[in-house]
Design an enzyme around this catalytic site. Structure first.
Site, PDB file in Angstrom:
ATOM      1  N   GLU A  34      11.860 -22.854 -43.494  1.00  0.00           N
ATOM      2  CA  GLU A  34      10.867 -23.714 -43.226  1.00  0.00           C
ATOM      3  C   GLU A  34      11.223 -24.898 -42.379  1.00  0.00           C
ATOM      4  OE1 GLU A  34      10.804 -24.570 -47.722  1.00  0.00           O
ATOM      5  OE2 GLU A  34       8.509 -24.299 -47.604  1.00  0.00           O
TER       6      GLU A  34
ATOM      7  N   GLU B 192      12.173 -18.199 -52.694  1.00  0.00           N
ATOM      8  CA  GLU B 192      11.745 -19.218 -53.778  1.00  0.00           C
ATOM      9  C   GLU B 192      11.515 -18.512 -55.039  1.00  0.00           C
ATOM     10  OE1 GLU B 192      11.186 -19.689 -50.646  1.00  0.00           O
ATOM     11  OE2 GLU B 192      12.099 -21.716 -49.998  1.00  0.00           O
TER      12      GLU B 192
END
Ligand SMILES: NC(=O)c1ccc[n+]([C@@H]2O[C@H](COP(=O)([O-])OP(=O)(O)OC[C@H]3O[C@@H](n4cnc5c(N)ncnc54)[C@H](O)[C@@H]3O)[C@@H](O)[C@H]2O)c1
Length: 697
Positions: free
Chosen positions: A108, A128
């Site tokens: 990210e 995640e």
């Protein structure tokens, strides 16, 4: 700049900002602040025209610092979203230079940069979902803009990492660097400056895909079946759908909301627990981490039955030669043939080549004499579960094995200290309790005897890793951690049958809770005759008359489980599906009549409570006695050896989630019933933790 984890070096017009927080540049508070400071410093230096942001050879960044989850540090500003915003809005171009892991928050962060270059084998991913979460710092909004909906859905919904080279030609990776990453990235940065390339902000990229709706629908259909237990994948899809249909900032806001929701689900708590505790299990009280290990180059296995064959395969798979001993040639031939058949089945499925099968078979030496163990570094015994047989074996091993060889028993219940005492070297004796099928099941209970030497324990732990097992250390007691708890669970299930439930109801309720298999199906699979024999033996040893249970009645009727086509259920020839059997119902009804029991209605909630609280209560005793070092070790045993559902995190975490005072209250209720077994009394440790407002984990 005074960060200890971020450094900056200016090379002409390029500032190279390096993150260095071992092991994997977890984006904790320190690292985040360091990146922000470095950007300020680079922006303040008029000579600097572009910034390369990089990590170490091992990791650009492995993602959020999971040890900060749920602590104030996780919230300390600048948070990750702020840092990514600083990078994306930086007035000077930022180029992420990626080697090693670039996962989760790491990816990210990289997607916040204006350009990205990477080594071909750098590993990019958003895992995640495996922790029951979704990427919470823009991953679901930026990745689809960079690689399209379909590829982004695959990465976000399944969480598997992908090699950077696969992204060649997409805006995710502007250039694959051959050779030195920093030199390549710096050259790229100079080119950006020289050509005056505009800053590419991913948030400004348009996401247009005529097939978006179809991909999203396909993804929803795929995860729907498991969505009840695992809410995260569906939330991942919703978030990617927002990237298509909503403005960027709105998509970010909704992603954040979904992240916070998931963070508070018991599923995510369970999956994060599972992730964290496997590391903890490797820490052993009384065994320093730098304990020197014994070398294990040659292994011996005794007994080529159900367990011995599977145990042998673990070592052959790891390239370690095994001498396999039996008393009779026929049993030896049969054991070797089974190993070969297993490998050939793997070959038929394309998992092994014919050459690999031969290579592995070439590592096993069948033998009928102990001479083959003279140079073995480790011998594991998997003979009949009988102390007399174990004695013969260990006395023989003591005679023949070289000094320092580790002598291990795969016993399920027997007293390891007594086994060790058959030798003159109890310090070298240990329990290595594999689970059936031993070549498949990941759990290994390592049983530490009273005299087991620390280096024998440490060597066994290291060996477990080498043969790809998850090891948990148990002290000596009847059944060790797993089977000792299972006995209480089985007794609770039997109690429910007596009270009025049927096997299919109990199995159904526990399977709906998430267990792979209820206790009666498991009994039929394992064979009911084993428990019957044990009960007869124990009664005889105690000189008492055997008080029959329903399972004994089944065995008396020749119903030993799947292998005889009937047990708690009946089975059609060649099939494994359990079919409820009126004959069993009749037998149970007769049992109740004989025992003067009036059956009552048992609810599914009661089934869950009794069976699980029986497990938990025995787990608390195991913890109290120091048989297990920590509650999470018990969870690992149940998750990996007994089909306990991952999304529940193990029995002890389940107790924490239910609330220990609630477990205690229910146990007291069960214990107070007329004729209740004393084992329903809540364990003192459980009561104490509940009273103190504490938890197991
Ligand atoms: N079956 C399971 O699910 C399981 C799981 C974990 C542990 N165990 C334990 O593993 C051990 C073996 O169980 P199993 O299920 O493989 O039994 P098994 O009956 O399938 O195999 C035992 C083998 O040992 C051989 N044997 C017996 N005495 C011997 C001797 N003196 N020397 C050499 N070989 C001898 C037998 O010929 C037989 O092939 C037991 O201690 C059992 O409690 C079993």
């Amino acid at each position: 700049m005074n960060s200890t984890v971020v450094s900056m070096a200016v090379d002409g017009v390029v500032a190279v900002v390096t993150m260095n927080k071992p092991p994997i540049n977890g984006l904790g508070a320190e690292l985040r602040a360091g990146i922000a400071d470095a950007l300020d410093a680079a922006n303040a230096d008029p000579a600097v025209k572009a910034i390369v942001l990089t990590g170490t050879a091992r990791a650009f960044s492995g993602g959020a610092d999971v040890t900060e989850f749920g602590t104030p540090k996780a919230l300390r500003e600048p948070n990750l979203r702020v840092v990514i915003g600083l990078v994306e809005n930086n007035p000077k171009p930022v180029i992420a230079a990626i080697a090693g892991q670039c996962l989760g928050g790491g990816l990210e962060l990289a997607m916040g940069a204006h350009f990205r270059v990477a080594l071909a084998d750098a590993s990019l991913g958003l895992p995640e979902v495996k922790l029951g979460l979704l990427p919470g710092a823009g991953g679901t909004q930026r990745l689809p803009r960079l690689i399209g909906i379909e590829a982004a859905l695959n990465m976000i919904v399944y969480g598997a990492p992908v090699a950077a080279t696969k992204f060649k030609g997409t805006p995710l990776i502007d250039q694959i660097i051959d050779g030195d990453l920093i030199a390549g990235a710096t050259a790229f940065a100079r080119q950006v400056v020289a050509e005056g390339k505009p800053l590419k902000r991913v948030r400004d990229m348009k996401l247009k895909d005529p097939n978006a709706a179809a991909f999203l629908q396909f993804a929803r259909n795929t995860v729907a079946a498991t969505a009840k237990n695992f809410p995260a994948p569906m939330k991942c899809i919703d978030a990617v759908a927002n990237a298509v249909s909503k403005p960027f900032d709105e998509g970010l806001r909704l992603e954040r909301e979904a992240f916070m929701t998931l963070m508070n689900t018991p599923e995510s708590r369970a999956l994060r627990h599972v992730f964290a505790v496997e590391r903890a299990a490797a820490k052993l009280p009384g065994v320093p981490e730098d304990t020197p290990l014994r070398e294990i180059r040659r292994v011996g296995v005794i007994g080529a039955g159900t367990m011995g064959g599977g145990i042998t395969m673990n070592f052959l798979n790891a390239g370690i030669p095994v001498a396999l001993l039996e008393t009779q040639q026929a049993a030896l031939d049969k054991g070797i043939a089974t190993i070969r058949k297993n490998y050939e089945n793997s070959m038929k499925k394309g998992k092994l080549t014919p050459a690999q099968v031969e290579e592995r078979m070439g590592l096993v030496t069948p033998t009928l004499t102990y001479d083959a163990f003279r140079d073995a570094d480790l011998v594991i015994e998997a003979v009949f579960e009988n102390m007399g047989v174990k004695e013969t074996v260990f006395r023989a091993l003591d005679e023949v094995c070289k000094p320092g060889a580790i002598l291990a028993s795969n016993t399920s219940y027997l007293d390891l200290n007594q086994i060790a005492a058959f030798t003159k070297r109890p310090q070298d004796v240990i329990g290595l309790h594999f689970f059936s099928p031993a070549n498949v099941m990941r759990l290994l209970e390592i049983v530490r005897g009273a005299k087991t030497a620390p280096d024998v324990l440490a060597t066994s732990m290291a060996l477990a890793k080498k043969i790809k097992k998850i090891a948990v250390v148990s002290g000596v007691c009847d059944g060790f951690i797993g089977n000792r708890m299972l006995a209480r669970y089985g007794a609770a299930a039997n109690g429910l049958i007596n009270a009025g439930a049927l096997p299919q109801q109990i199995d159904g309720a526990l399977q709906a809770f998430g267990l792979a298999m209820g206790p009666f199906r498991m009994g039929d699979l394992a064979g009911l005759d084993i428990g019957w024999a044990t009960r007869k033996r124990k009664a005889a040893e105690a000189g008492a008359e055997m008080k029959p249970v329903v399972a004994d009645k089944l065995c008396e009727a020749g119903r030993f489980g799947q292998k005889t086509g009937a047990g708690w259920y009946r089975y059609e020839a060649g099939k494994r599906d359990p079919i409820p059997d009126p004959a069993v119902e009749a037998l149970i009804a007769q049992y109740r009549t004989d025992a003067d029991i009036t059956p009552r209605k048992v609810g599914d909630d009661e089934v869950i409570e009794r069976c699980l609280y029986a497990l938990i209560n025995e787990g608390a005793r195991i913890l109290e006695e120091g048989i297990a070092a920590r509650a999470s070790d018990i969870d690992i045993v149940y998750l990996n050896g007994y089909g306990f559902p991952m999304h529940r995190g193990g029995p002890m975490l389940h107790a924490d989630i239910v609330g220990l005072p609630n477990v205690v209250r229910a146990l007291r209720r069960f214990a107070a019933e007329p004729g209740a077994d004393a084992s329903w009394q809540p364990a003192p440790l459980l009561v104490k933790l509940a009273d103190d407002g504490r938890t197991f984990n």
